[in-house]
Design an enzyme around this catalytic site. Structure first.
Site, PDB file in Angstrom:
ATOM      1  N   LEU A  71      37.351 -37.624  12.799  1.00 54.08           N
ATOM      2  CA  LEU A  71      37.369 -36.566  14.151  1.00 54.08           C
ATOM      3  C   LEU A  71      38.629 -35.822  13.942  1.00 54.08           C
ATOM      4  O   LEU A  71      38.548 -34.774  14.337  1.00 54.08           O
ATOM      5  CB  LEU A  71      37.455 -37.553  15.297  1.00 54.08           C
ATOM      6  CG  LEU A  71      37.601 -37.103  16.579  1.00 54.08           C
ATOM      7  CD1 LEU A  71      36.762 -36.059  16.732  1.00 54.08           C
ATOM      8  CD2 LEU A  71      37.951 -38.119  17.621  1.00 54.08           C
ATOM      9  N   ASP A 114      22.902 -44.262  21.295  1.00 52.88           N
ATOM     10  CA  ASP A 114      23.691 -43.323  21.872  1.00 52.88           C
ATOM     11  C   ASP A 114      24.220 -43.812  22.988  1.00 52.88           C
ATOM     12  O   ASP A 114      23.649 -44.092  24.115  1.00 52.88           O
ATOM     13  CB  ASP A 114      23.094 -42.078  22.403  1.00 52.88           C
ATOM     14  CG  ASP A 114      23.980 -40.975  22.906  1.00 52.88           C
ATOM     15  OD1 ASP A 114      24.847 -41.105  23.112  1.00 52.88           O
ATOM     16  OD2 ASP A 114      23.324 -39.745  22.760  1.00 52.88           O
ATOM     17  N   VAL A 115      25.626 -44.148  23.147  1.00 50.79           N
ATOM     18  CA  VAL A 115      26.328 -44.702  23.974  1.00 50.79           C
ATOM     19  C   VAL A 115      26.297 -44.189  25.350  1.00 50.79           C
ATOM     20  O   VAL A 115      26.770 -44.729  26.548  1.00 50.79           O
ATOM     21  CB  VAL A 115      27.883 -45.426  23.729  1.00 50.79           C
ATOM     22  CG1 VAL A 115      27.985 -45.956  22.795  1.00 50.79           C
ATOM     23  CG2 VAL A 115      28.721 -44.083  23.581  1.00 50.79           C
ATOM     24  N   ILE A 140      38.060 -45.191  13.355  1.00 51.45           N
ATOM     25  CA  ILE A 140      38.510 -46.099  13.713  1.00 51.45           C
ATOM     26  C   ILE A 140      37.795 -47.303  13.964  1.00 51.45           C
ATOM     27  O   ILE A 140      38.022 -48.653  13.521  1.00 51.45           O
ATOM     28  CB  ILE A 140      39.496 -46.085  15.138  1.00 51.45           C
ATOM     29  CG1 ILE A 140      40.742 -44.885  15.004  1.00 51.45           C
ATOM     30  CG2 ILE A 140      39.715 -47.055  15.739  1.00 51.45           C
ATOM     31  CD1 ILE A 140      41.236 -44.464  16.076  1.00 51.45           C
ATOM     32  N   LYS A 186      41.446 -40.759  28.721  1.00 52.75           N
ATOM     33  CA  LYS A 186      42.262 -41.748  28.073  1.00 52.75           C
ATOM     34  C   LYS A 186      43.131 -42.500  29.222  1.00 52.75           C
ATOM     35  O   LYS A 186      43.197 -43.955  29.107  1.00 52.75           O
ATOM     36  CB  LYS A 186      42.823 -41.123  26.522  1.00 52.75           C
ATOM     37  CG  LYS A 186      41.900 -40.691  25.632  1.00 52.75           C
ATOM     38  CD  LYS A 186      41.143 -41.826  25.195  1.00 52.75           C
ATOM     39  CE  LYS A 186      40.103 -41.492  24.316  1.00 52.75           C
ATOM     40  NZ  LYS A 186      39.284 -42.461  23.521  1.00 52.75           N
ATOM     41  N   TYR A 234      40.158 -34.675  28.004  1.00 55.77           N
ATOM     42  CA  TYR A 234      40.470 -35.766  27.079  1.00 55.77           C
ATOM     43  C   TYR A 234      41.535 -36.791  27.486  1.00 55.77           C
ATOM     44  O   TYR A 234      41.449 -37.817  27.600  1.00 55.77           O
ATOM     45  CB  TYR A 234      40.605 -35.268  25.517  1.00 55.77           C
ATOM     46  CG  TYR A 234      40.793 -36.206  24.599  1.00 55.77           C
ATOM     47  CD1 TYR A 234      39.861 -36.955  23.958  1.00 55.77           C
ATOM     48  CD2 TYR A 234      42.026 -36.857  24.219  1.00 55.77           C
ATOM     49  CE1 TYR A 234      40.073 -37.998  22.928  1.00 55.77           C
ATOM     50  CE2 TYR A 234      42.486 -37.958  23.475  1.00 55.77           C
ATOM     51  CZ  TYR A 234      41.210 -38.417  22.709  1.00 55.77           C
ATOM     52  OH  TYR A 234      41.425 -39.483  21.768  1.00 55.77           O
ATOM     53  N   THR A 257      41.101 -39.737  10.641  1.00 58.66           N
ATOM     54  CA  THR A 257      39.616 -40.174  10.779  1.00 58.66           C
ATOM     55  C   THR A 257      38.659 -38.941  10.593  1.00 58.66           C
ATOM     56  O   THR A 257      39.538 -37.535  10.696  1.00 58.66           O
ATOM     57  CB  THR A 257      39.317 -40.738  12.181  1.00 58.66           C
ATOM     58  OG1 THR A 257      39.652 -39.594  13.149  1.00 58.66           O
ATOM     59  CG2 THR A 257      40.243 -41.909  12.549  1.00 58.66           C
ATOM     60  N   ASN A 274      35.146 -48.293  21.462  1.00 62.84           N
ATOM     61  CA  ASN A 274      35.794 -47.292  20.603  1.00 62.84           C
ATOM     62  C   ASN A 274      34.914 -45.890  20.708  1.00 62.84           C
ATOM     63  O   ASN A 274      35.774 -44.861  20.622  1.00 62.84           O
ATOM     64  CB  ASN A 274      35.967 -47.938  19.406  1.00 62.84           C
ATOM     65  CG  ASN A 274      36.258 -46.906  18.481  1.00 62.84           C
ATOM     66  OD1 ASN A 274      37.335 -46.640  18.344  1.00 62.84           O
ATOM     67  ND2 ASN A 274      35.143 -46.654  17.500  1.00 62.84           N
ATOM     68  N   ILE A 307      45.779 -41.005  13.993  1.00 63.63           N
ATOM     69  CA  ILE A 307      44.926 -41.691  12.897  1.00 63.63           C
ATOM     70  C   ILE A 307      44.190 -40.893  12.034  1.00 63.63           C
ATOM     71  O   ILE A 307      43.402 -40.005  12.668  1.00 63.63           O
ATOM     72  CB  ILE A 307      44.104 -42.925  13.429  1.00 63.63           C
ATOM     73  CG1 ILE A 307      44.761 -43.755  14.650  1.00 63.63           C
ATOM     74  CG2 ILE A 307      43.529 -43.819  12.396  1.00 63.63           C
ATOM     75  CD1 ILE A 307      45.925 -44.502  13.957  1.00 63.63           C
TER      76      ILE A 307
HETATM   77  N1  LIG Z   1      41.769 -40.392  15.328  1.00 62.86           N
HETATM   78  C1  LIG Z   1      42.731 -40.444  16.022  1.00 62.86           C
HETATM   79  O1  LIG Z   1      44.011 -39.829  15.920  1.00 62.86           O
HETATM   80  C2  LIG Z   1      42.702 -41.202  17.556  1.00 62.86           C
HETATM   81  C3  LIG Z   1      43.866 -41.274  18.337  1.00 62.86           C
HETATM   82  C4  LIG Z   1      43.832 -41.780  19.596  1.00 62.86           C
HETATM   83  C5  LIG Z   1      42.547 -42.281  20.137  1.00 62.86           C
HETATM   84  N2  LIG Z   1      41.262 -42.117  19.248  1.00 62.86           N
HETATM   85  C6  LIG Z   1      40.255 -42.608  19.895  1.00 62.86           C
HETATM   86  O2  LIG Z   1      39.518 -43.379  18.914  1.00 62.86           O
HETATM   87  C7  LIG Z   1      38.225 -43.541  19.028  1.00 62.86           C
HETATM   88  C8  LIG Z   1      37.630 -43.326  17.684  1.00 62.86           C
HETATM   89  O3  LIG Z   1      38.073 -42.026  17.186  1.00 62.86           O
HETATM   90  P1  LIG Z   1      37.973 -41.637  15.733  1.00 62.86           P
HETATM   91  O4  LIG Z   1      38.814 -40.673  15.364  1.00 62.86           O
HETATM   92  O5  LIG Z   1      37.507 -42.891  14.893  1.00 62.86           O
HETATM   93  O6  LIG Z   1      36.536 -40.705  15.846  1.00 62.86           O
HETATM   94  P2  LIG Z   1      35.207 -40.362  14.770  1.00 62.86           P
HETATM   95  O7  LIG Z   1      34.731 -39.257  15.136  1.00 62.86           O
HETATM   96  O8  LIG Z   1      35.975 -40.213  13.412  1.00 62.86           O
HETATM   97  O9  LIG Z   1      34.456 -41.617  14.890  1.00 62.86           O
HETATM   98  C9  LIG Z   1      33.568 -41.991  16.386  1.00 62.86           C
HETATM   99  C10 LIG Z   1      32.648 -42.780  16.127  1.00 62.86           C
HETATM  100  O10 LIG Z   1      32.025 -42.889  17.279  1.00 62.86           O
HETATM  101  C11 LIG Z   1      30.433 -42.748  17.119  1.00 62.86           C
HETATM  102  N3  LIG Z   1      30.163 -42.046  18.337  1.00 62.86           N
HETATM  103  C12 LIG Z   1      30.261 -40.855  18.522  1.00 62.86           C
HETATM  104  N4  LIG Z   1      29.605 -40.488  19.772  1.00 62.86           N
HETATM  105  C13 LIG Z   1      28.683 -41.484  20.082  1.00 62.86           C
HETATM  106  C14 LIG Z   1      27.498 -41.642  20.844  1.00 62.86           C
HETATM  107  N5  LIG Z   1      27.491 -40.718  22.000  1.00 62.86           N
HETATM  108  N6  LIG Z   1      26.866 -43.045  20.678  1.00 62.86           N
HETATM  109  C15 LIG Z   1      27.136 -43.739  19.898  1.00 62.86           C
HETATM  110  N7  LIG Z   1      28.504 -43.588  18.963  1.00 62.86           N
HETATM  111  C16 LIG Z   1      29.006 -42.442  19.144  1.00 62.86           C
HETATM  112  C17 LIG Z   1      30.513 -41.948  15.880  1.00 62.86           C
HETATM  113  O11 LIG Z   1      29.288 -41.763  15.281  1.00 62.86           O
HETATM  114  C18 LIG Z   1      31.363 -42.536  15.073  1.00 62.86           C
HETATM  115  O12 LIG Z   1      31.191 -43.816  14.406  1.00 62.86           O
HETATM  116  C19 LIG Z   1      38.002 -42.453  20.084  1.00 62.86           C
HETATM  117  O13 LIG Z   1      37.672 -43.143  21.482  1.00 62.86           O
HETATM  118  C20 LIG Z   1      39.144 -41.645  20.054  1.00 62.86           C
HETATM  119  O14 LIG Z   1      39.268 -40.968  21.402  1.00 62.86           O
HETATM  120  C21 LIG Z   1      41.685 -41.457  18.180  1.00 62.86           C
END
Ligand SMILES: NC(=O)c1ccc[n+]([C@@H]2O[C@H](COP(=O)([O-])OP(=O)(O)OC[C@H]3O[C@@H](n4cnc5c(N)ncnc54)[C@H](O)[C@@H]3O)[C@@H](O)[C@H]2O)c1
Length: 270
Positions: A194, A67-68, A21, A161, A157, A192, A92, A190
């Site tokens: 993840l 690293d956040v 995302i 959220k 989780y 992704t 995010n 979405i």
């Molecule tokens: N994919 C979905 O269906 C979905 C749905 C609802 C909410 N979300 C939320 O959206 C956000 C992104 O999810 P996504 O599916 O894109 O995940 P993803 O794993 O595909 O991407 C996550 C990103 O965060 C970075 N990241 C992870 N841990 C980190 C850290 N400790 N320090 C710095 N960067 C870090 C990763 O390097 C990557 O760039 C998350 O908060 C997730 O909870 C995702």
């Protein structure tokens, strides 16, 4: 003539921007003329995305390895040092652990997820606000549809959220007097890295992915670009919104369905 670029010369900081995302947000913002700092732990993917979006323009980006979870490493300053201001923070970066029942979830695991998914949003907001107040900027906190509808075997989780939605509302109230808007973006399913990784942890990844697509009224996952568009709308056009939760889920939360868990006794305890 008004520019068709919706965030021209504005500066955004996106956490977790190297894939998923966050990547969608980086791409859409740069396509719309923004200057974007984005961070993640994945240096190779981050550098690759940085050079690709910079080649495509018309905006530009800078990748920050960080690293956040580690406050010392929160290099939000790199974006301001490079681009001179901050108009938007997109919180995010986060993670969804594999399915787990409460009996198998340790207190330490719960605390660690709160640190990653929630406290990092607080820290980035805290350190960005002095800059956002100067520009009448805005914060977008990425939560999830599951904050509203819940999700099985994902208590930590879902809690993180839900807390993000509450955090956004509380911060929106406090920051209104400084001209800063704070909103939540809650995506449904979405596609992704993840989501794909979570499916691979299950017994039947193919069935889980099909179930993920079927959960939406339109029978498909959302895309990372669609997420970028929602965030751009909140940042750029939605100037009369603050404290809202914008759900973008393909209608996944609509309609009655059979939810009687007693009918099917195949759950992960058995
Ligand atoms: N994919 C979905 O269906 C979905 C749905 C609802 C909410 N979300 C939320 O959206 C956000 C992104 O999810 P996504 O599916 O894109 O995940 P993803 O794993 O595909 O991407 C996550 C990103 O965060 C970075 N990241 C992870 N841990 C980190 C850290 N400790 N320090 C710095 N960067 C870090 C990763 O390097 C990557 O760039 C998350 O908060 C997730 O909870 C995702």
């Amino acid at each position: 003539m008004a520019s068709s670029l919706r965030y021209l010369n504005k500066v955004a900081l996106v956490t977790g921007g190297s894939k998923g995302i966050g990547e969608g947000v980086v791409r859409v913002f740069v396509q719309n003329g923004a200057k974007v700092g984005f961070c993640s732990i994945e240096e190779e993917a981050g550098k690759k995305l940085e050079s690709e979006v910079n080649r495509l323009g018309p905006g530009e980006s800078i990748f920050i390895k960080c690293d956040v979870q580690n406050e010392d490493e929160i290099k939000y300053r790199s974006t301001i040092d490079r681009f001179g201001q901050l108009d938007c923070l997109v919180n995010n970066a986060g993670w969804h652990p594999p399915q787990q029942v409460i009996d198998d979830t340790s207190v330490e695991e719960f605390k660690s997820l709160i640190n990653l998914n929630l406290i990092n949003y607080f820290a980035f907001a805290k350190y960005s606000l002095p800059h956002l107040r100067k520009t009448n900027g805005n914060i977008i906190n990425v939560s999830s549809l599951v904050a509203t509808v819940g999700q099985s075997y994902a208590i930590p989780y879902v809690c993180t959220k839900g807390a993000i939605v509450a955090f956004s509302k509380a911060l929106a109230i406090d920051e209104a007097k400084h001209g800063v808007r704070v909103n939540t973006f809650s995506p449904g399913n979405i596609w992704t890295p993840l989501w794909e990784w979570c499916a691979k942890q299950s017994d039947n990844p193919e069935a889980m992915i099909q179930g993920g697509a079927n959960a939406q009224l339109n029978g498909r996952f959302g895309t990372i670009e669609e997420c970028g568009q929602v965030c751009l709308f909140l940042a750029s056009e939605a100037t009369f919104t603050t404290g809202i939760e914008l759900i973008s889920s393909g209608g996944a939360e609509l309609n009655f369905g059979c939810k009687n868990q007693m009918m099917e006794r195949t759950n992960i305890y058995e």
